[in-house]
Design a protein around this motif. Structure first.
Motif, PDB file in Angstrom:
ATOM      1  N   PRO A 329      -4.679  -6.967  -1.206  1.00 53.48           N
ATOM      2  CA  PRO A 329      -4.892  -7.353   0.196  1.00 53.48           C
ATOM      3  C   PRO A 329      -5.818  -6.373   0.902  1.00 53.48           C
ATOM      4  CG  PRO A 329      -2.568  -7.478  -0.369  1.00 53.48           C
ATOM      5  CD  PRO A 329      -3.252  -6.822  -1.526  1.00 53.48           C
ATOM      6  N   ASN A 330      -6.570  -6.879   1.849  1.00 53.44           N
ATOM      7  CA  ASN A 330      -7.566  -6.061   2.541  1.00 53.44           C
ATOM      8  C   ASN A 330      -6.923  -4.926   3.331  1.00 53.44           C
ATOM      9  OD1 ASN A 330     -10.398  -5.644   3.237  1.00 53.44           O
ATOM     10  ND2 ASN A 330      -9.769  -6.181   5.328  1.00 53.44           N
ATOM     11  N   LYS A 331      -5.705  -5.129   3.821  1.00 51.43           N
ATOM     12  CA  LYS A 331      -5.036  -4.063   4.586  1.00 51.43           C
ATOM     13  C   LYS A 331      -4.674  -2.875   3.709  1.00 51.43           C
ATOM     14  CE  LYS A 331      -3.102  -6.813   8.363  1.00 51.43           C
ATOM     15  NZ  LYS A 331      -1.869  -7.216   9.100  1.00 51.43           N
ATOM     16  N   PRO A 335      -7.515   0.352   4.560  1.00 56.92           N
ATOM     17  CA  PRO A 335      -6.521   0.574   5.623  1.00 56.92           C
ATOM     18  C   PRO A 335      -7.091   1.420   6.763  1.00 56.92           C
ATOM     19  CG  PRO A 335      -6.131   2.089   3.818  1.00 56.92           C
ATOM     20  CD  PRO A 335      -7.275   1.219   3.388  1.00 56.92           C
ATOM     21  N   GLN A 336      -6.568   1.177   7.940  1.00 62.84           N
ATOM     22  CA  GLN A 336      -6.908   1.989   9.109  1.00 62.84           C
ATOM     23  C   GLN A 336      -5.738   2.945   9.348  1.00 62.84           C
ATOM     24  OE1 GLN A 336      -9.977   1.740  10.449  1.00 62.84           O
ATOM     25  NE2 GLN A 336     -10.370   0.115   8.930  1.00 62.84           N
ATOM     26  N   LEU A 337      -5.817   4.129   8.763  1.00 63.27           N
ATOM     27  CA  LEU A 337      -4.695   5.063   8.784  1.00 63.27           C
ATOM     28  C   LEU A 337      -5.099   6.391   9.391  1.00 63.27           C
ATOM     29  CD1 LEU A 337      -3.316   4.485   5.152  1.00 63.27           C
ATOM     30  CD2 LEU A 337      -2.439   3.491   7.276  1.00 63.27           C
ATOM     31  N   GLY A 338      -4.151   7.000  10.060  1.00 66.18           N
ATOM     32  CA  GLY A 338      -4.337   8.355  10.550  1.00 66.18           C
ATOM     33  C   GLY A 338      -3.736   9.358   9.578  1.00 66.18           C
ATOM     34  N   ASP A 341      -0.116   8.978   7.448  1.00 64.89           N
ATOM     35  CA  ASP A 341       0.281   7.622   7.823  1.00 64.89           C
ATOM     36  C   ASP A 341       0.241   6.740   6.576  1.00 64.89           C
ATOM     37  OD1 ASP A 341       1.095   5.570   9.356  1.00 64.89           O
ATOM     38  OD2 ASP A 341      -0.792   5.285  10.454  1.00 64.89           O
ATOM     39  N   SER A 342       1.061   5.688   6.572  1.00 63.97           N
ATOM     40  CA  SER A 342       1.137   4.802   5.414  1.00 63.97           C
ATOM     41  C   SER A 342       1.350   3.372   5.870  1.00 63.97           C
ATOM     42  CB  SER A 342       2.286   5.221   4.479  1.00 63.97           C
ATOM     43  OG  SER A 342       3.529   5.187   5.157  1.00 63.97           O
ATOM     44  N   ILE A 343       1.019   2.432   4.978  1.00 67.74           N
ATOM     45  CA  ILE A 343       1.231   1.015   5.239  1.00 67.74           C
ATOM     46  C   ILE A 343       1.723   0.368   3.949  1.00 67.74           C
ATOM     47  CG2 ILE A 343      -1.195   0.466   4.735  1.00 67.74           C
ATOM     48  CD1 ILE A 343      -0.970  -1.827   6.734  1.00 67.74           C
ATOM     49  N   TYR A 344       2.679  -0.565   4.082  1.00 67.69           N
ATOM     50  CA  TYR A 344       3.272  -1.244   2.928  1.00 67.69           C
ATOM     51  C   TYR A 344       3.064  -2.745   3.053  1.00 67.69           C
ATOM     52  CZ  TYR A 344       5.966   3.102   2.310  1.00 67.69           C
ATOM     53  OH  TYR A 344       6.350   4.414   2.140  1.00 67.69           O
ATOM     54  N   MET A 345       2.858  -3.400   1.906  1.00 66.78           N
ATOM     55  CA  MET A 345       2.820  -4.861   1.860  1.00 66.78           C
ATOM     56  C   MET A 345       3.579  -5.313   0.623  1.00 66.78           C
ATOM     57  SD  MET A 345      -0.870  -6.091   3.283  1.00 66.78           S
ATOM     58  CE  MET A 345      -0.106  -7.639   3.763  1.00 66.78           C
ATOM     59  N   ARG A 346       4.202  -6.480   0.733  1.00 64.79           N
ATOM     60  CA  ARG A 346       5.066  -6.948  -0.349  1.00 64.79           C
ATOM     61  C   ARG A 346       4.807  -8.424  -0.642  1.00 64.79           C
ATOM     62  NH1 ARG A 346       9.339  -5.580  -3.175  1.00 64.79           N
ATOM     63  NH2 ARG A 346       9.541  -3.543  -2.165  1.00 64.79           N
ATOM     64  N   SER A 354      -0.391   2.071   0.811  1.00 63.48           N
ATOM     65  CA  SER A 354      -1.591   2.885   1.015  1.00 63.48           C
ATOM     66  C   SER A 354      -1.200   4.050   1.919  1.00 63.48           C
ATOM     67  CB  SER A 354      -2.709   2.051   1.657  1.00 63.48           C
ATOM     68  OG  SER A 354      -3.899   2.806   1.736  1.00 63.48           O
ATOM     69  N   TYR A 355      -1.530   5.262   1.482  1.00 65.03           N
ATOM     70  CA  TYR A 355      -1.084   6.466   2.192  1.00 65.03           C
ATOM     71  C   TYR A 355      -2.251   7.430   2.342  1.00 65.03           C
ATOM     72  CZ  TYR A 355       1.155  11.019   2.901  1.00 65.03           C
ATOM     73  OH  TYR A 355       1.504  12.258   3.370  1.00 65.03           O
ATOM     74  N   LYS A 356      -2.393   8.012   3.518  1.00 63.96           N
ATOM     75  CA  LYS A 356      -3.440   8.994   3.803  1.00 63.96           C
ATOM     76  C   LYS A 356      -2.779  10.293   4.231  1.00 63.96           C
ATOM     77  CE  LYS A 356      -7.907   9.341   6.137  1.00 63.96           C
ATOM     78  NZ  LYS A 356      -8.838   8.661   7.062  1.00 63.96           N
ATOM     79  N   GLU A 357      -2.968  11.324   3.406  1.00 60.38           N
ATOM     80  CA  GLU A 357      -2.298  12.591   3.677  1.00 60.38           C
ATOM     81  C   GLU A 357      -2.966  13.365   4.803  1.00 60.38           C
ATOM     82  OE1 GLU A 357      -0.564  16.408   1.181  1.00 60.38           O
ATOM     83  OE2 GLU A 357      -2.245  15.257   0.374  1.00 60.38           O
ATOM     84  N   LYS A 358      -4.322  13.437   4.775  1.00 60.53           N
ATOM     85  CA  LYS A 358      -5.070  14.170   5.802  1.00 60.53           C
ATOM     86  C   LYS A 358      -6.274  13.350   6.234  1.00 60.53           C
ATOM     87  CE  LYS A 358      -3.648  18.766   4.235  1.00 60.53           C
ATOM     88  NZ  LYS A 358      -4.089  20.103   3.767  1.00 60.53           N
ATOM     89  N   GLU A 359      -6.829  13.710   7.382  1.00 59.86           N
ATOM     90  CA  GLU A 359      -7.916  12.935   7.958  1.00 59.86           C
ATOM     91  C   GLU A 359      -9.141  12.895   7.049  1.00 59.86           C
ATOM     92  OE1 GLU A 359      -8.293  11.041  10.460  1.00 59.86           O
ATOM     93  OE2 GLU A 359      -6.438  11.319  11.593  1.00 59.86           O
TER      94      GLU A 359
END
Length: 500
Positions: A329-331, A335-338, A341-346, A354-359
């Motif tokens: 998936p495109n998200k 991803p648009q993450l700070g 920050d993380s985002i999950y899809m199922r 998708s997880y971003k540890e640092k900027e």
């Protein structure tokens, strides 16, 4: 099918067909499901685990056996007999091919002393293992007596230098007459050592049932010799060598199955699949681990959504990172993450994160069919912690074998591979010895840790050494049975003797 059909009196064959197609219908339903946003924390599974294997060592010698008994679990008597047979055969073929043997040739010594015996071959393997531990510039220096400070008398007590070099020269595992020529359609570049790889896999799986979490990755036997199978992998320290695909127990690094990659010409990937998916299925099928709910942990070279769905049909879990160019998936892909920050899809059993540890860092994308969308107190996904903990099984196996140095130059690449595999077999026998001693119940118990009250510490019973190189190392956790200090990372090396 209508509601009334659920209670219809169908024939037995129709019922069997319906039951067999349940998994396929479930997968079709999963493919029709849309990807939806999953919000952490997802509830943990309360049902008992599907994994029911009786893990641990098996077919072990008696608990009071000597360490050599565990060595012979991997380097068996049949294997040594094969080495003796083929070494003597090749020596006879080589000498017969010579029209004239010079007066002072060492070939005359081979005729005079006679063929290599079983005990000599055991001693030869012992010398090879000790040469891996005791590094010298060339083979002749192991027999030098010029400088007392550099003398190693043990080698002279086992073999004369000339006898060892003769056995090394003629050492073989197969009959050369049975190997097709390079231009033959049946030619195999691994023919001279494939028998040892097959023996390795057979003995390894015969003496251990791995834990649920298994790791699959590539390994490299370093060499720059002339060889059809030579690979260049810039991420490896050696860069050049022969590549192995390995399936190992994630916790211990125990090599359960391996395959030599013979390059694209001899190991083509079937049309319609990726090489990573093909390798994982090949290793799991040859290891007979499918349909047992094992959990495969692998990196982005292997992982794909199609592979995850296929493994679910085969009752196998997978967790691994994803390349950005794979279907997702495109998200998750963009991803648009700070920071942190993380985002999950199922989609059914499939969970993407998708997880971003640092900027300034790129996001990490990970796929799992077992773990849930849960983050720890620091905001890091727990699936990523699980991946980091269990992905390094192959690297651990490579790390253990580095105690043996097998980087000596050789004109025969296959011989270098054979000695590397013997070093790995010796290391596995050490693991089996330790595992069997723990499982035998000779005063040993399963290790559990307890945290000490605030401010209190104890020396680690494994890694702390006041007078050694590592120095004193303290920990805030102790073993609940023997009450000795113990780091979490040292649990695997801790032999716990419970207090009375």
């Amino acid at each position: 099918m209508s509601d009334s059909d659920d209670f219809s009196d169908g024939s037995d064959s129709e019922l069997e067909t319906e039951i067999e197609s349940d998994d396929e219908e479930e997968m079709v339903f999963m493919n029709q499901q849309p990807w939806v946003r999953a919000l952490p924390p997802e509830p943990e599974d309360q049902e008992p685990s599907n994994f029911t294997e009786n893990v641990g060592p098996k077919n072990m010698p008696p608990s009071d056996s000597k360490p050599i008994s565990y060595f012979f679990l991997m380097v068996t008597v049949d294997l040594i007999n094969r080495m003796v047979l083929e070494t003597n055969r090749y020596a006879a073929q080589f000498i017969a091919s010579k029209d004239h043997i010079r007066r002072f040739s060492r070939l005359l010594d081979w005729r005079k002393i006679g063929e290599v015996t079983f005990n000599e071959m055991k001693a030869f393997i012992a010398v090879i293992l000790n040469m891996g531990l005791i590094r010298k510039a060339n083979i002749g220096e192991y027999w030098h007596t010029t400088y007392k400070s550099q003398e190693t008398s043990w080698f002279r007590s086992v073999f004369s230098r000339n006898r060892f070099q003769q056995i090394l020269q003629f050492f073989h595992l197969v009959n050369n007459d049975d190997i097709p020529n390079r231009n033959d359609p049946n030619y195999c570049p691994a023919a001279k050592f494939q028998v040892l790889v097959d023996h390795f896999n057979t003995q390894s799986s015969h003496h251990l049932v791995p834990e649920q979490n298994i790791s699959i990755d590539e390994s490299l036997i370093a060499t720059r010799g002339r060889c059809t199978m030579l690979q260049y992998i810039p991420s490896k320290s050696a860069k050049f060598g022969v590549k192995l695909w390995m399936l190992v127990e994630a916790a211990s690094g125990y090599i359960y199955n391996m395959r030599v990659y013979r390059v694209k010409r001899f190991d083509p990937t079937p049309r319609g699949t990726t090489q990573g998916s093909y390798v994982i299925n090949m290793l799991l099928e040859s290891s007979r681990l499918l349909n047992k709910w094992y959990h495969v942990v692998c990196d982005s070279f292997f992982t794909s959504i199609d592979l995850a769905k296929q493994l679910l049909r085969d009752h196998t879990y997978i967790t691994g990172t994803l390349k950005q160019n794979r279907y997702m998936p495109n998200k998750i892909k963009n991803p648009q993450l700070g920071q942190n920050d993380s985002i999950y899809m199922r989609q059914g059993e499939l969970c993407l994160c998708s997880y971003k540890e640092k900027e300034h860092r790129k996001p990490v994308r990970i796929l799992t069919t077992k773990e849930k969308a849960v983050t720890n107190i620091r905001g890091k996904p727990k699936v990523l912690e699980f991946y980091n903990k269990n992905m390094g099984g192959v690297d651990l196996a490579d790390l253990m074998v580095t105690s043996y140095s097998s980087n000596r130059k050789s004109m025969k690449v296959w011989r270098k591979i054979v000695f590397n595999l013997i070093h790995r077999m010796d290391h596995l026998s050490d693991k089996e010895d330790a595992a069997a001693n723990t499982a035998a119940g000779r005063g040993f118990v399963k290790v559990k840790l307890r945290k000490l009250p605030s401010g209190k510490q104890k020396e680690c019973s494994v890694c702390s050494d006041r007078n050694g190189f590592g120095g004193r190392r303290r920990t805030r956790t102790i073993c609940t049975d023997c009450h000795r200090g113990l780091h979490k990372d040292c649990v695997m090396d801790h032999l716990c003797v419970a207090e009375d």
